[in-house]
Structures are given as structure tokens and as C-alpha cells.
Design a protein around this motif. Structure first.
Motif, PDB file in Angstrom:
ATOM      1  N   ARG C 352       3.708 -18.431  -4.101  1.00 20.75           N
ATOM      2  CA  ARG C 352       2.833 -17.519  -4.840  1.00 20.75           C
ATOM      3  C   ARG C 352       1.586 -17.194  -4.026  1.00 20.75           C
ATOM      4  N   GLN C 353       1.028 -18.253  -3.388  1.00 19.17           N
ATOM      5  CA  GLN C 353      -0.170 -18.013  -2.567  1.00 19.17           C
ATOM      6  C   GLN C 353       0.158 -17.096  -1.393  1.00 19.17           C
ATOM      7  N   ALA C 354       1.341 -17.303  -0.816  1.00 17.57           N
ATOM      8  CA  ALA C 354       1.739 -16.456   0.312  1.00 17.57           C
ATOM      9  C   ALA C 354       1.800 -15.002  -0.146  1.00 17.57           C
ATOM     10  N   LEU C 355       2.358 -14.766  -1.331  1.00 20.18           N
ATOM     11  CA  LEU C 355       2.435 -13.392  -1.842  1.00 20.18           C
ATOM     12  C   LEU C 355       1.043 -12.802  -1.995  1.00 20.18           C
ATOM     13  N   ALA C 356       0.121 -13.603  -2.519  1.00 19.05           N
ATOM     14  CA  ALA C 356      -1.241 -13.106  -2.703  1.00 19.05           C
ATOM     15  C   ALA C 356      -1.854 -12.714  -1.364  1.00 19.05           C
ATOM     16  N   LEU C 357      -1.471 -13.434  -0.304  1.00 16.61           N
ATOM     17  CA  LEU C 357      -2.009 -13.113   1.019  1.00 16.61           C
ATOM     18  C   LEU C 357      -1.394 -11.843   1.597  1.00 16.61           C
ATOM     19  N   LEU C 358      -0.317 -11.370   0.969  1.00 10.77           N
ATOM     20  CA  LEU C 358       0.418 -10.236   1.537  1.00 10.77           C
ATOM     21  C   LEU C 358       0.053  -8.898   0.870  1.00 10.77           C
ATOM     22  N   SER C 388     -16.299 -14.154 -12.210  1.00 11.21           N
ATOM     23  CA  SER C 388     -16.380 -15.382 -11.425  1.00 11.21           C
ATOM     24  C   SER C 388     -16.822 -15.095 -10.003  1.00 11.21           C
ATOM     25  N   LYS C 389     -17.638 -16.011  -9.492  1.00  7.74           N
ATOM     26  CA  LYS C 389     -18.039 -15.892  -8.086  1.00  7.74           C
ATOM     27  C   LYS C 389     -17.287 -16.937  -7.243  1.00  7.74           C
ATOM     28  N   ASN C 390     -16.352 -17.647  -7.876  1.00 17.95           N
ATOM     29  CA  ASN C 390     -15.718 -18.779  -7.190  1.00 17.95           C
ATOM     30  C   ASN C 390     -14.420 -18.407  -6.474  1.00 17.95           C
ATOM     31  N   THR C 391     -14.036 -17.146  -6.534  1.00 17.27           N
ATOM     32  CA  THR C 391     -12.725 -16.784  -6.011  1.00 17.27           C
ATOM     33  C   THR C 391     -12.876 -15.938  -4.762  1.00 17.27           C
ATOM     34  N   LYS C 392     -11.821 -15.868  -3.983  1.00 16.90           N
ATOM     35  CA  LYS C 392     -11.843 -14.962  -2.842  1.00 16.90           C
ATOM     36  C   LYS C 392     -10.426 -14.490  -2.547  1.00 16.90           C
ATOM     37  N   TRP C 393     -10.328 -13.409  -1.808  1.00 21.64           N
ATOM     38  CA  TRP C 393      -9.006 -12.929  -1.432  1.00 21.64           C
ATOM     39  C   TRP C 393      -9.009 -12.601   0.045  1.00 21.64           C
ATOM     40  N   GLU C 394      -7.827 -12.598   0.644  1.00 26.51           N
ATOM     41  CA  GLU C 394      -7.733 -12.129   2.013  1.00 26.51           C
ATOM     42  C   GLU C 394      -6.318 -11.624   2.266  1.00 26.51           C
ATOM     43  N   PHE C 395      -6.190 -10.815   3.305  1.00 26.62           N
ATOM     44  CA  PHE C 395      -4.879 -10.310   3.680  1.00 26.62           C
ATOM     45  C   PHE C 395      -4.529 -10.907   5.034  1.00 26.62           C
ATOM     46  N   SER C 396      -3.459 -11.695   5.097  1.00 23.01           N
ATOM     47  CA  SER C 396      -3.091 -12.295   6.371  1.00 23.01           C
ATOM     48  C   SER C 396      -1.596 -12.617   6.386  1.00 23.01           C
ATOM     49  N   VAL C 397      -0.875 -11.854   7.184  1.00 22.60           N
ATOM     50  CA  VAL C 397       0.560 -12.101   7.296  1.00 22.60           C
ATOM     51  C   VAL C 397       0.805 -13.466   7.940  1.00 22.60           C
ATOM     52  N   GLU C 398      -0.073 -13.838   8.897  1.00 21.81           N
ATOM     53  CA  GLU C 398       0.122 -15.103   9.611  1.00 21.81           C
ATOM     54  C   GLU C 398       0.011 -16.274   8.634  1.00 21.81           C
ATOM     55  N   LYS C 399      -1.084 -16.259   7.845  1.00 22.65           N
ATOM     56  CA  LYS C 399      -1.280 -17.376   6.917  1.00 22.65           C
ATOM     57  C   LYS C 399      -0.151 -17.424   5.900  1.00 22.65           C
ATOM     58  N   ALA C 400       0.290 -16.275   5.469  1.00 25.08           N
ATOM     59  CA  ALA C 400       1.383 -16.241   4.497  1.00 25.08           C
ATOM     60  C   ALA C 400       2.639 -16.833   5.124  1.00 25.08           C
ATOM     61  N   ILE C 442       3.362  -0.319   0.354  1.00 24.41           N
ATOM     62  CA  ILE C 442       2.463  -1.059   1.236  1.00 24.41           C
ATOM     63  C   ILE C 442       2.710  -2.570   1.125  1.00 24.41           C
ATOM     64  N   VAL C 443       2.883  -3.049  -0.097  1.00 20.55           N
ATOM     65  CA  VAL C 443       3.128  -4.485  -0.284  1.00 20.55           C
ATOM     66  C   VAL C 443       4.470  -4.881   0.324  1.00 20.55           C
ATOM     67  N   LYS C 444       5.462  -4.033   0.104  1.00 26.36           N
ATOM     68  CA  LYS C 444       6.795  -4.341   0.617  1.00 26.36           C
ATOM     69  C   LYS C 444       6.773  -4.493   2.139  1.00 26.36           C
ATOM     70  N   GLN C 445       6.025  -3.596   2.783  1.00 29.97           N
ATOM     71  CA  GLN C 445       6.014  -3.662   4.237  1.00 29.97           C
ATOM     72  C   GLN C 445       5.409  -4.975   4.741  1.00 29.97           C
ATOM     73  N   ALA C 446       4.293  -5.381   4.125  1.00 30.87           N
ATOM     74  CA  ALA C 446       3.673  -6.639   4.537  1.00 30.87           C
ATOM     75  C   ALA C 446       4.623  -7.809   4.285  1.00 30.87           C
ATOM     76  N   CYS C 447       5.330  -7.773   3.152  1.00 34.39           N
ATOM     77  CA  CYS C 447       6.263  -8.841   2.836  1.00 34.39           C
ATOM     78  C   CYS C 447       7.373  -8.910   3.880  1.00 34.39           C
ATOM     79  N   GLN C 448       7.851  -7.737   4.290  1.00 36.04           N
ATOM     80  CA  GLN C 448       8.913  -7.733   5.292  1.00 36.04           C
ATOM     81  C   GLN C 448       8.454  -8.399   6.579  1.00 36.04           C
ATOM     82  N   LYS C 449       7.196  -8.124   6.960  1.00 31.45           N
ATOM     83  CA  LYS C 449       6.669  -8.733   8.186  1.00 31.45           C
ATOM     84  C   LYS C 449       6.651 -10.246   8.066  1.00 31.45           C
TER      85      LYS C 449
END
Lengths: 318, 273, 596
Positions: C352-358, C388-400, C442-449
Motif C-alpha cells: 500500500r505504501q509503495a502504491l502511495a509513492l507511485l 493535520s500537519k503530521n503527514t507527508k507525501w512523495e513520489f518515488s519509483v525507486e522507494k516504491a 499517469i498512475v498506471k505508467q508509474a506503476c509499470q515502472k
């Protein structure tokens, strides 16, 4: 002949009943419901949506719903719209004049272009005129109305600023009112009319060509009859059969509207009523519009059959 | 002749194209969005920066296959029903015309939604996701467009079957099938061919609307109709986007039309008295 | 949070040691919005201020026509039957609530004489009752006087199940009684910290008793007033064609001074959003167009040298990808996505976390939403007090990819990851809507990578959002691995928004998929926090509880927020509308005018 028409009309009643059953089943089986807009509204819990479904009888078995509809219909009650909660006939009658005016004009324009152009092109096959007419016809039906509509808006409304592209009720009366009504109908009528004209021209041309090369036409010419007279008296009458068929196929659309064109120009016609009702699963409205449409389909096909007999007396109906 | 070559070229382009133009159809490059034709992207890019040439080639396979197959279905069904109704003098004719009227009056959108609902999963299981959808699309488009053909053919038949040459054939003892195939049908083909060319264009466009209902190919699959539809709101920003799919559909229509004309000339059945 | 500190400040304001404007400023500095700061003060016992009025015209009328373009036209004009916002917008031209949320998010009195507060005796300290005082001298369009009877009747009408009112839930769990001709008291069954729901905003519109009394309950559909509204609003009814056109004219007896400005009003329906934007921004045929969900690139182009511009209003609408915690491919007792199953792939939090990163929010914002979106990691995005100020997001295929490796998903020969011979393949569904299909791509492409095979599916909106029990394609059946849509926030309070995901609300076959918890996520801590917040009358503790709920959803990756969406409207350069992200577009119509 009159006996034949009478018999056809008698047959029409059970056949329309049959059509209505099929229509109703299709609409009832098609998924979705009229209250989907409520789904994500946090103020409206799902129970409300479900209670509305039950209240409007959407959870009843299909045959019961059909019998209700038929019984009401027999008494002239068209039901009420789930979405607007008003009577369906009121909704349709509100939309009818605009549809007849805009779509009717478009169909008329299509005929006024297609018949002369098709006939003239057929008398001079492969001439420059014929080639041009054909090319335009191919472009005409290759490009869908959703595309040409926007093209027209960009050119005539945005760039040139000649015509409005939102079709609306014009308040007022007299000549200025009439002119405004015409002005705002120009683009939709052109877009739809030209699209229809494109395919119609091809049919007229082909039908004319089929007849024009026949021996009896050559014979008529040999007898010294003038070209125009030959074309009109001998060729056109025989070539009219496919054309009559096509017109009969198109006529119900004058009532049913043109969904895409109405959408683009915001024409409050039956087509836009139908599409929004379909998307909202407003079954009573969809059922009423399609049923009237079905009656017109049957009627105009009957008229076409009668006209065949008049155009070619050898066609016999028993 | 020219037209057959044109169509073959078009088909060759979409079949061989991907082997020559090896750019992905779905690579998104937001920075390179909405660019006109260039060396890197001969047809330009769309708003997501996807290469339009690659998408046109890929989409052409689907669009041409769907267009041609759906046209064949509608022409075949229409001609068959029209011919039967035109020859029949009994209840069969009425029944077939009732069927035609029924199909003409069916509202297409709810019908499509119902079909998806009832058959999508079954077909998917039977023919796989792509094959199942292709069959469904072709049957749906063809199945909803045969009625004008049927009525045109029937009208021609009603007139032709009373013509002297058919009567002559009948008097000579030709079977009904022979009367139809040798004498009546070739003379009724004119409007059928026109309807066929129109149906190709209509099927290519209709395919794009189907994917909006969730019935067509998945939404990220490019087809000519779909590309044209996506391009419409960008007409004043990037006209190239619409130009290529529009042009491709036009070329396909012209080519098929001339082939139809050629076909009729080959079957030449003129000289009717 | 800043519990004690805030309490001290509220006291300061009440006792006059601190200017209320200074309080609001400080609250904004720590991330609150003005509406929330004001709500806090109201519950904390400080009366709400009204925002400075920017309305300039000095006399009623004389403004000519106001032409509005709604690309979905209103289909009915009874506010209590209003299924969509379009119907609410149309009804609101003629009908009015006691109060509405104004431009700055304050509760602005319309038919109320004042906003209830603890000072003026309107609010009970136990949050179990509210007294609304009504404006004297208000008349219905037919000349009859408006009184407390109408308010009480509106409650009776809407809460009667036989009426089949869409607003019934807004009026459930309370009784309304007449205090005198110009005051009503609402009594809540349970403590209700958010008291400003009934009689406020779209479903708060008051209807005339003298015209609807006979049509309460089963006969509700037969009222002729359903089609010819008689309200108290700034414009009087002339004409209505469902789905197409509404016309109205100035109400010369309107109860607010110098208002309204325009002599006539027209609301035209139909068409699509892009051409609506054109008609306002490019050609100027119309003054205002609603809900312009159009690619930003197109809008920017239209705005170049145009006759209008786009306007943005911040609310709490959230576009998100929800994750299915149950298995959509296994049928148990005639039900897929059954609570008796666990999702074979997505029950692993690392996936799930990997998906969020994608989810590449930056690209999505750039090509699709533009100015109309804000990238966010939160499910709850407003009002600011609850953010909330406690959350963050990022986009990273590597981390995913790394997370997926760690979870045991190894790349297969075709680039798709597999584990125990099973492919990493997900079905991603959404409703049919241009921006959503682009987001999917756009999401699909990142997931494919990252080696995830994603199959896209889109369903017609009328099916996707239907309550049709038999149809498997609805969002609540959730027969897919992940799904995407938007949930709007209709008022500046998160209670309804968050209660959805309580474990008792899980959508199942048993409750005919009416449970609003469609991800079928179960979390004890979340349940406890929501339950506590429902009756918590201390605004600060309550806000903390909702922030906790949001953070739990984020930690567990229940939702992948894609975009915090803003309302986008197109407006002529000369018209000055009064808009609010917490209200319908026409909610403050009386304050609209044209700059000359």
C-alpha cells in the motif's frame, strides 16, 4: 390500397406493444439509478438513496412495473420524472417546439442540398463538379458532429464573433425576435444539416446513376425528349425509392432530436432531454420519448411502403 | 486501383509501423506536451506528451479492424434481412420489418449499458479481455447499424422482383435463390455500398464513444476516434492533434468507397430493362 | 495540540483582552481558516463577527440582467428534493435558509436576525439546543409574512419519510419548536457540536407553510409550488424549464437594503464545461459559469486577452484513490470483497505504501488540475483547524520498488513483479470523467515502472454512484483492487466526512452495500476516535480527534489522496460574485453586483 393501409395499421398495434415490452425490459435491466448524484454527498446517508428507490418502485419486479406503466399509459398518463418529479408529458411538450424547429430545419437543409447536388453530380459522373461533391461528402461524414460543431464555434463565434453559440429563449417578439431566433439556429442547423447532407448526397447520386444508365432512359433520350424532362420524369421517379427510404428513416429524428448537436449548442430539444434522462436513469422519461419515437418509426416506415407503390406501380402489396 | 493501393498502404502502415517507429504509445512526458510536429515527434504530442505518431499507428490497427469488421457485420446482416423481407410475401416479411422497426427505436445508450452489464464478464472469460471486447464492440456496432441497410435493400427488392428480367428468369424456372443471387441482388448493391462506406466512418467514431461507456477498450488505449475526441477541446491550442486522426478516417473512407465502386463495376449487372 | 494556549486566548477575546481580529490572525498563522477560528470562538462563547461587507451598490436594482451558465441545468426547484448541487443552486435563487456560509466562511445571517451564540442565549452550553431568532418584516414573494411557523413546518416537511425529501437526514435526530412568531428552538437528541447544519446552506432553505402544508408527505409531488417557487429570496420566479432554463426578476420587497443589484436573472443549463468557459471568458455571452472542470492549460489559453477569468474557492473536496482491504476476486456467500477475506496483495502495508509513492501528484496537478488542485497527503483538508500537519507525501519509483522488493515481490521475466508464482496485477476503477482517465494513465505508467501491472476500468457515473444492489460496478461494491473518485465536503465540519470509515459502516451484502465504509477498513483506534469526536463539545479536543483519525488513515494507507480540489468558476471581468468554498455558488447571490 386503403384496405392495405388499414390492415397495416391494425398490425401496428400489437407490434408496438411488443416493442414497448422490449424497450421496457431494456431500460429496466440497464444498470444505474436516478439518485447517483446523492452518493458522495455526506449530508445524505445511503439509506435515503435506497428509500427513494423503494418509494419510486424501482425495486419492484419488472413485469409489475411494466403493467403499471401500461395501465397508466392506456389512460393517457405518461408517469412522472423521477428526477424532476413533474409529469413526463409536460417535460416533452416543453421541448418539442425547439426540436421541430432546429432539427426539422436541419433535415430540410440536408434534403435541399443533397437532392440537387446528387442529381446534378449523377448526370455528369466524374466531372469536376462530381469530384468536388464527392470529396466534400466524404469529409462530411468522416468528421463527427462533435468535432465540426466545435470547429464552427471557434470560427464563427470566437474568431469572427458573428453568431452566438448558446441557444436560448429569446425574450421579445416581432421581427427582431424572429431574426435572433434564426441567427442562433444557423450554426446547429448547418452542422447537422451538412452532416446529413453528406451521406444523403452519396445515396441520391448512386440511386440516380443506377437508373440513368438504363436502356429506357437512353430510349427516352433517343425519342428526343429534353435532358431536364428526362431527368425529372423518368429518372428521378425511379431513383426516388432509396431516397424515400432514407427520408422515412430520418423523419422520426425530427421528433427524437440530435443528441450530440443539441449538447454542443445547448439546444433544449428532446435529444438533450433524452440523453440527460438516460444518464440519470430517469426511466419514465426515457420510456415515453423512445415509445413516441418507436410509433413514429413504425408510422414513417408504413408511409414509405405506401410511397413505393405510388412511385413504382408494379410493386404490389397484399 | 489507386484506392486499393491507398487502403493497403494504410493497413501496411499500421501493421508494420510499430516495427519501424519504436516509440512507446503511453510514455508520458509532461514537459513535452502539446508540441507540434517535429523530428522527435513527426505527428507532435498530446497534452500528456505522448507521441501521436505511435498512438496513430497503434490506434489505426484497432480502428481499421473495428471499422471494417463492424461494417461487414452491418452490411451482411442488413442485406440478409432486407433480402428475405423483400422476397417474402408472407408473415416472415412482416416479422423481419417488425424487428427492423424495433432496432430502430431502441435507445442505444441504455441498451449498451445493459449489454455490458450482462455480457462483459462472460465474453471476457471466453475470449480473453482483448478478444472479448473486440467481438463485443464489432457485434454491438454492427448490430446497431444494419437497419438502414435492411430497409434500403428491401425497398430495392420490392421494386426489382417485379421487373421484367426477373419475371423472365422466374418463367425460365430459376429458383428463388438463383433469382436473388444472379439477378436481383447485384442490382440492389448501389445503396449497400454507400451505406458500407458510411458505416466504416461511423463505426470508427462509434468505437470512441463506446469506451466512454466503459464498453470499449480500456480508456488508455488510443484509437483514431478516441484521439479525435480527446483533441476537440484543444483545437485552438494544438490543431495538429485533431488533424491526423481526422485525416486518417477520411483516407480510410475514400479508399473503401472506391473499392466498393470497383466491386460493383466488377459484378456489373447493368442492362436492366 | 495547543490546547491550553488556545483556551487562554478564547478567554482573552471573551473578556475583551484580545481583539477578535487578532485572534483570527493568530489562528490563521497556526494553520486555521477564518471560518474555523470563528466557529471555535462561537462555541467558546464568543459571538461571531460578520465579515466586512464589500457590497458597493447604493440602491436596489438598475444592474440589468445577470446571465448564469450551468452546464448541467437544474432539474427541479424544491430545495428539499434537490439531488445534485445544480438543483440546490437553482432553488437557492428563490429560497433562503436562516444563514449561509459567506465568502470568508463566516456564518452569515440571511433569514435569521442574528447568529446564535452563547452570549445572545442562542446556544446551550451542553450543545443540545439552539435558538434561532428570525428577522422581522420578511415577506414571501406572494406578500404573505414569513414567520417561525414556516421554519417549524420546513422541519416537519423534510423529516416526514413519506415526503421523500432528500434532506431528510439533515433534519433527523432533532425536534423543532416555535418559541414565538420570530424564534424557533432546535432540540437535539444527542449533544451536537456542529449545530449549524439544519436550516443552514442548501438543505436549510425554508419553504412557505401556506403553500406546502397540504402537500406534506405522500402528496409532496403534487404541489404546484414545486414548479413555481415562492420564496423570500432576492429574485422572484418567472419561468422554469427543467434541465434548460430558469428566469427570475428582482424582488422589490427584498429584506436586505440596496439588494439585489440585478434586474433579472437567467440560469441556462446544458452543454459541457469547456464551451461554458468559452461563453464566459472568450465571447462574453454569459456572466458566470459554474464548475469549470477543465484542463488548466485550456483555461490559461482562454484567459489570454479574454473577457473573463477563472475564480477559485477553497473547500474540503478530496479526490483520492481508495484501497480495497478485502479480496475482490473471491466470492464468499454470494459476495465478493467480503469481510471474510483479506486482500491477497494489498493487505501487506508495504505494498500500500509503495502504491502511495507511485502517485505523481505534481504531474497530475500540472497537466490536469493546475490552479484547481492542491497536492496533499491528507484525507481531511479543511477547515484548517482539522488539517493535520503530521503527514507527508512523495513520489518515488525507486522507494516504491525497494518496498516491493522487501515485501517479496521480485521482478519477473516480463518486468512484472511476482511472488509465489502470482503476478502483481491490480484492477484500478473509476467513473468516466476526462481528468480521471488522465490521472489513471499517469498512475498506471508509474506503476509499470515499478513492476506493477495495472488494468484500468472506467464506469459510467450514473452506474458507478448508483445504489443498485444488483450491479457489481458501483463504488460501494468495490469489486476492484483500487478505485478513485471524489468526496465533497458540503459544510465546514468533518463529522459526516470521517464517520464513514467507522468499522460499523462497512459496506456488505447484508446491508445491501449501503455502508459508506467502502474500503472495508477496520481500525479500533479510528472507531474510538470517531465515537469520541461525535459527542465531544470541546472544539479543541474535537479537532484533535479528527486529526488523529486522518493520521490513522494516512499511517495505514487506506486512502491515497490525489488532489485537494478547489471549486472553479468562470466569471466575467466586471461581475463581482460572492463565493465560498463551503457554500453553493448561488448561496450569497444577494451580494453579487457588477463593477461599472
Amino acid at each position: 390500397m386503403s384496405q392495405y393501409i388499414l390492415r397495416r395499421l391494425m398490425i401496428a398495434i400489437p407490434s408496438l406493444l411488443g416493442i414497448s415490452v422490449v424497450l421496457f425490459v431494456v431500460l429496466a435491466l440497464a444498470p444505474g439509478d436516478p439518485f447517483s448524484e446523492l452518493a458522495t454527498n455526506p449530508n445524505v446517508p445511503p439509506e435515503v438513496q435506497a428509500a427513494l428507490r423503494t418509494k419510486f418502485g424501482l425495486d419492484d419486479p419488472i413485469y409489475l412495473r411494466y403493467l403499471h406503466w401500461l395501465a397508466a399509459m392506456a389512460q393517457g398518463d405518461w408517469g412522472f420524472s423521477f428526477v424532476s418529479r413533474i409529469n413526463v408529458d409536460t417535460l416533452i411538450l416543453q421541448r418539442l417546439p425547439t426540436t421541430l424547429y432546429v432539427i426539422g430545419s436541419a433535415q430540410l437543409l440536408a434534403l435541399l442540398i443533397a437532392i440537387p447536388v446528387g442529381v446534378y453530380a449523377a448526370t455528369r459522373p466524374y466531372s469536376l463538379f462530381d469530384q468536388l461533391a464527392n470529396t466534400f461528402a466524404f469529409i462530411g461524414f468522416s468528421l463527427p458532429t462533435f468535432f465540426t460543431g466545435i470547429l464552427f464555434i471557434l470560427v464563427f463565434s470566437v474568431k469572427l464573433d458573428w453568431l452566438p453559440f448558446v441557444y436560448t429563449d429569446v425574450p421579445g417578439s416581432g421581427i427582431p425576435w424572429l431574426l435572433e431566433m434564426i441567427r442562433q439556429a444557423i450554426m446547429p442547423v448547418m452542422v447537422l444539416g451538412l452532416f446529413q447532407a453528406a451521406s444523403m448526397t452519396r445515396f441520391v447520386r448512386s440511386a440516380m446513376l443506377d437508373v440513368i444508365r438504363l436502356d429506357y432512359v437512353t430510349a427516352a433520350r433517343a425519342k428526343g425528349l429534353g435532358q431536364a424532362k428526362v431527368i425529372v420524369k423518368h429518372v428521378m421517379r425511379n431513383a426516388m425509392i432509396p431516397v424515400v427510404t432514407l427520408i422515412a428513416l430520418q423523419m422520426p429524428a425530427v421528433f427524437g432530436g440530435a443528441i450530440v448537436t443539441e449538447q454542443i449548442f445547448r439546444i433544449p430539444g428532446i435529444g438533450s432531454l433524452l440523453i440527460s434522462s438516460i444518464l440519470a436513469n430517469d426511466t419514465p422519461v426515457v420510456m415515453a420519448v423512445t415509445f413516441v419515437f418507436a410509433c413514429l418509426v413504425v408510422l414513417f416506415n408504413l408511409i414509405a411502403d405506401v410511397l413505393y407503390g405510388w412511385l413504382d406501380p408494379r410493386i404490389s402489396f397484399r | 486501383m489507386v484506392s486499393a493501393v491507398l487502403l493497403l498502404l494504410l493497413i501496411a502502415a499500421v501493421v508494420i509501423g510499430p516495427f519501424i517507429w519504436r516509440v512507446s504509445i503511453s510514455d508520458i512526458d509532461v514537459v513535452a506536451g502539446m508540441q507540434g510536429p517535429s523530428v522527435a515527434h513527426p505527428f507532435g504530442t498530446d497534452d500528456l506528451g505522448q507521441d501521436l505518431l505511435a498512438r496513430m499507428i497503434y490506434g489505426g490497427r484497432i480502428s481499421l479492424a473495428v471499422g471494417l469488421a463492424a461494417m461487414l457485420v452491418s452490411v451482411f446482416v442488413g442485406t440478409l434481412i432486407g433480402a428475405l423481407a423483400g422476397m417474402s410475401r408472407g408473415p416472415l416479411g412482416y416479422a423481419l420489418m417488425w424487428l427492423t422497426d424495433l432496432f430502430l427505436s431502441l435507445p442505444q445508450l441504455p441498451l449498451l449499458l445493459m449489454l455490458i452489464y450482462l455480457f462483459r464478464d462472460g465474453l471476457k472469460a471466453m475470449f480473453g479481455p482483448e478478444g472479448g471486447i473486440f467481438i463485443l464492440i464489432v457485434l454491438v456496432i454492427g448490430g446497431l447499424r444494419w437497419m438502414p441497410v435492411a430497409r434500403l435493400v428491401r425497398a430495392q427488392f420490392l421494386s426489382l422482383r417485379e421487373k421484367e428480367f426477373v419475371e423472365a428468369a422466374r418463367a425460365l424456372g430459376a429458383s428463388p435463390v438463383r433469382q436473388v443471387v444472379r439477378h436481383i441482388l447485384p442490382n440492389a448493391l448501389g445503396p449497400v455500398i454507400i451505406a458500407g462506406t458510411i458505416d466504416v466512418a461511423a463505426a470508427i467514431i462509434a468505437e470512441s464513444t463506446l469506451s466512454f461507456l466503459g464498453l470499449g477498450f480500456p480508456p488508455d488505449t488510443p484509437t483514431w476516434g478516441r484521439i479525435l475526441y480527446d483533441a476537440k477541446d484543444f483545437l485552438d491550442i494544438g490543431p495538429h492533434w485533431a488533424l491526423f486522426p481526422g485525416g486518417a478516417i477520411f483516407i480510410a473512407v475514400v479508399a473503401i468507397n472506391f473499392i466498393g465502386d470497383g466491386l460493383r463495376d466488377a459484378l456489373d449487372a447493368r442492362k436492366v430493362i | 495540540m495547543f490546547d491550553n494556549n488556545l483556551r487562554g486566548m478564547i478567554d482573552d477575546v471573551r473578556d475583551g483582552r484580545m481583539d477578535r481580529r487578532a485572534f483570527v490572525k493568530r489562528m490563521i498563522a497556526v494553520g486555521l481558516t477564518a471560518p474555523l477560528a470563528n466557529q471555535i470562538l462561537a462555541i467558546g462563547g464568543v459571538a461571531m463577527a460578520q465579515s466586512p461587507n464589500p457590497y458597493k451598490p447604493t440602491k436596489r436594482g438598475g444592474g440589468g440582467p445577470l446571465k448564469l451558465l450551468w452546464w448541467q441545468g437544474p432539474t427541479l426547484l424544491n430545495p428539499h428534493f434537490a439531488t445534485g448541487t445544480k438543483d440546490q443552486d437553482g432553488s437557492r435563487i428563490f429560497y433562503e435558509p436562516l444563514a449561509s456560509w459567506d465568502v470568508d466562511g463566516h456564518l452569515n445571517p440571511i433569514l435569521a436576525a442574528e447568529i446564535p451564540s452563547i452570549q445572545n442565549g442562542g446556544l446551550a452550553a451542553d450543545a443540545k439546543s439552539v435558538v434561532w431568532k428570525l428577522k422581522p418584516g420578511v415577506k414571501w414573494h406572494d406578500g404573505k409574512p414569513f414567520s417561525a411557523d414556516d421554519v417549524v413546518f420546513t422541519w416537519e416537511y423534510a423529516s416526514d419519510p413519506a415526503t421523500a425529501a432528500v434532506s431528510s437526514a439533515t433534519y433527523a435526530g432533532m425536534t423543532v419548536e416555535k418559541v414565538d412568531d420570530l424564534a424557533v428552538r432546535i432540540k437535539f437528541k444527542d449533544p451536537t457540536p456542529f449545530w449549524a447544519n439544519a436550516f443552514v446552506g442548501a438543505y436549510g432553505c425554508i419553504i412557505p407553510k401556506h403553500l406546502f402544508a397540504e402537500f406534506k408527505g405522500g402528496k409532496s409531488r403534487e404541489a404546484s409550488t414545486n414548479l413555481k417557487p415562492v420564496g423570500t429570496g432576492p429574485y422572484k420566479f418567472i419561468e422554469f424549464k427543467p434541465g434548460d432554463l430558469i428566469r427570475g426578476e428582482i424582488n422589490q420587497d427584498y429584506h436586505m437594503a440596496n439588494r439585489p443589484y440585478f434586474d433579472t436573472i437567467e440560469m441556462k443549463g446544458g452543454g459541457d464545461a469547456v464551451s461554458a468557459a468559452r461563453a464566459v471568458i472568450q465571447t462574453g455571452e454569459y456572466d458566470f459559469a459554474w464548475n469549470i472542470q477543465v484542463e488548466d492549460e485550456v483555461l490559461l489559453r482562454l484567459e489570454k486577452g479574454g473577457k473573463g477569468k477563472t475564480l477559485y474557492a477553497v473547500g474540503g473536496d478530496i479526490e483520492f484513490i481508495a484501497i480495497n482491504f478485502t479480496d475482490p476476486n473471491t466470492e464468499v456467500d454470494g459476495e465478493r470483497s467480503s469481510m471474510k477475506t483479506k486482500h491477497p496483495i494489498l493487505s501487506d502495508p508495504r505494498v500500500r505504501q509503495a502504491l502511495a509513492l507511485l502517485v505523481d501528484r505534481e504531474s497530475i496537478k500540472k497537466v490536469i488540475y493546475g490552479r484547481a488542485g492542491r497536492a496533499t497527503a491528507n484525507y481531511l483538508n479543511g477547515p484548517e483547524e482539522f488539517v493535520s500537519k503530521n503527514t507527508k507525501w512523495e513520489f518515488s519509483v525507486e522507494k516504491a520498488s525497494a518496498l516491493l522488493e522487501e515485501a517479496g515481490w521480485k521482478a519477473g521475466s516480463d518486468g512484472i513483479r511476482e511472488k509465489d508464482g502470482k503476478k502483481l496485477k491490480l484492477l484500478y476503477q473509476t467513473s468516466i470523467n476526462g481528468p480521471r482517465q488522465k490521472t489513471q494513465a499517469i498512475v498506471k505508467q508509474a506503476c509499470q515502472k515499478a513492476g506493477i501491472d495495472v488494468e484500468l476500468k472506467s464506469v459510467v457515473a450514473s452506474v458507478f454512484f448508483s445504489s443498485d444492489v444488483a450491479n457489481p460496478d458501483t463504488y460501494s461494491h468495490f469489486y476492484a483492487d483500487i478505485e478513485m473518485f471524489q468526496i465533497p465536503m458540503t459544510q465546514p465540519d468533518p463529522a459526516l466526512h470521517m464517520r464513514r470509515y467507522h468499522s460499523r459502516n462497512v459496506a456488505t451484502k447484508e446491508n445491501k452495500w449501503q455502508g459508506p465504509n467502502f474500503p472495508r477498513w477496520v481500525n479500533k483506534d479510528f472507531d474510538a476516535a470517531v465515537d469520541a469526536a461525535d459527542t465531544e463539545t470541546d472544539p479543541i479536543k474535537r479537532a484533535d480527534l479528527y486529526i488523529k483519525c486522518n493520521d490513522l488513515m494516512w499511517q495505514d494507507t487506506v486512502m491515497i489522496p490525489v488532489m485537494h480540489r478547489l471549486a472553479v468558476e468562470a466569471c466575467s471581468n466586471t461581475v463581482r460574485p460572492a463565493l465560498s468554498g463551503w457554500a453553493n455558488q448561488t448561496d450569497n447571490l444577494q451580494d453579487w453586483y457588477r463593477e461599472t
